[in-house]
Design a protein around this motif. Structure first.
Motif, PDB file in Angstrom:
ATOM      1  N   GLN A 100     -27.564  86.298   3.224  1.00  0.00           N
ATOM      2  CA  GLN A 100     -28.019  85.042   3.280  1.00  0.00           C
ATOM      3  C   GLN A 100     -26.888  84.056   3.186  1.00  0.00           C
ATOM      4  O   GLN A 100     -26.833  83.121   4.278  1.00  0.00           O
ATOM      5  N   GLN A 110     -28.091  88.274  -0.916  1.00  0.00           N
ATOM      6  CA  GLN A 110     -27.626  87.235  -1.106  1.00  0.00           C
ATOM      7  C   GLN A 110     -26.340  86.876  -0.266  1.00  0.00           C
ATOM      8  O   GLN A 110     -26.338  85.694   0.380  1.00  0.00           O
ATOM      9  N   GLU A 131     -30.130  93.182  -4.638  1.00  0.00           N
ATOM     10  CA  GLU A 131     -30.492  91.664  -4.705  1.00  0.00           C
ATOM     11  C   GLU A 131     -29.029  90.777  -4.067  1.00  0.00           C
ATOM     12  O   GLU A 131     -29.219  89.946  -3.242  1.00  0.00           O
ATOM     13  N   LYS A 132     -27.789  91.407  -4.671  1.00  0.00           N
ATOM     14  CA  LYS A 132     -26.554  90.514  -4.476  1.00  0.00           C
ATOM     15  C   LYS A 132     -26.148  90.862  -2.793  1.00  0.00           C
ATOM     16  O   LYS A 132     -25.783  89.962  -2.154  1.00  0.00           O
TER      17      LYS A 132
END
Ligand SMILES: [Zn+2]
Length: 283
Positions: A276, A273, A269-270
């Motif tokens: 992004q 992110q 997930e990191k």
């Protein structure tokens, strides 16, 4: 230091319209939600789209080239890597019918890397590069030859360019519970092809079945594996609750894709992110 030198990442998704429980829009929405700064673009079925983009006089050449390519990629013996040979007329005719009349996957298995190479020839450099990943969904069965046990294994996903997710592979490639195989043998011994609905409902929690409504949800995780491989060079995770878990069993696949503790594990997930963040900073 900026890791990425371009302003966006684009992912082109090509539909498998032959699998009723596969819904491309839901996969696209999922990827878009995970990667809000990326451009996610939906397409129809790949071969159909590429054929209609050509002037009519050139379509037959492409169709013939693809039919020959698919016929050459057929796996005839699971213990022998496919070798270069001239396909039979009937095999080419079968592929032409399949490609034009929207044929079904009739249990034919293809060498996945040969199909990937064939499909990659349908994209130019603008359409397929470090910043633009096509993902092709197909109902064809794809297998790759494993040197360690000298045989072909069915695949759920082929990473790379284009990435290919086999919707039939999601049902067939990860191993089913042993009870399934035992039951199937018993039913075959009785001369029956299909497994009884009662047994099917007992197995439902433990494996994907044909025409399974959960297929699209499962496919999202495999599309994400393809995206991770394109962005970070790593596709799989050891965490059984992460959608990137490389499941060898149906039960593991269903757990990771449908009822894991989280969508992606904290580490993955990191990574998304951070990516992004890079994209947003560049805008
Ligand atoms: Zn993970």
């Amino acid at each position: 230091m900026l890791l990425f030198d371009r302003k966006f990442f684009r992912c082109d998704l090509y539909d498998d319209p032959f699998t009723p429980t596969f819904r491309l829009t839901e996969v696209a929405d999922y990827l878009q939600a995970k990667l809000p700064s990326a451009e996610i673009v939906k397409h129809g079925e790949l071969v159909h789209e590429k054929l209609t983009m050509l002037p009519e006089s050139e379509r037959d050449n492409l169709l013939q080239r693809l039919a020959v390519g698919f016929a050459k990629a057929r796996v005839h013996d699971p213990y022998q890597p496919v070798i270069e040979r001239e396909p039979l007329y009937g095999e080419i005719a079968y592929e032409r019918r399949r490609l034009t009349q929207r044929g079904e996957a009739k249990g034919v298995v293809y060498d996945g890397f040969m199909v990937q190479e064939l499909l990659s020839s349908l994209f130019n450099q603008m359409e397929m590069n470090r910043w633009r990943l096509p993902i092709v969904f197909t109902n064809q069965l794809l297998a790759t030859f494993d040197e360690s046990d000298r045989r072909y294994h069915l695949r759920t996903v082929l990473l790379g360019y284009p990435a290919i997710v086999s919707t039939t592979g999601l049902v067939e490639a990860p191993a089913k519970p042993r009870e399934f195989y035992i039951a199937r043998e018993q039913f075959r011994a009785m001369g029956l092809d299909a497994i009884s609905p009662v047994l099917e409902s007992e197995l439902k929690d433990r494996c994907l079945l044909p025409n399974d409504e959960r297929l699209t949800e499962v496919a999202k995780g495999y599309a994400m594996q393809a995206v991770f491989y394109a962005l970070f060079g790593e596709a799989f995770c050891d965490d059984k609750d992460c959608r990137l878990y490389n499941a060898h069993w149906q039960e593991e696949m269903l757990h990771a894709q449908l009822d894991g503790k989280y969508d992606l594990c904290p580490r993955h997930e990191k990574m998304l992110q951070n990516f992004q963040g890079e994209l947003t900073n560049l805008r």
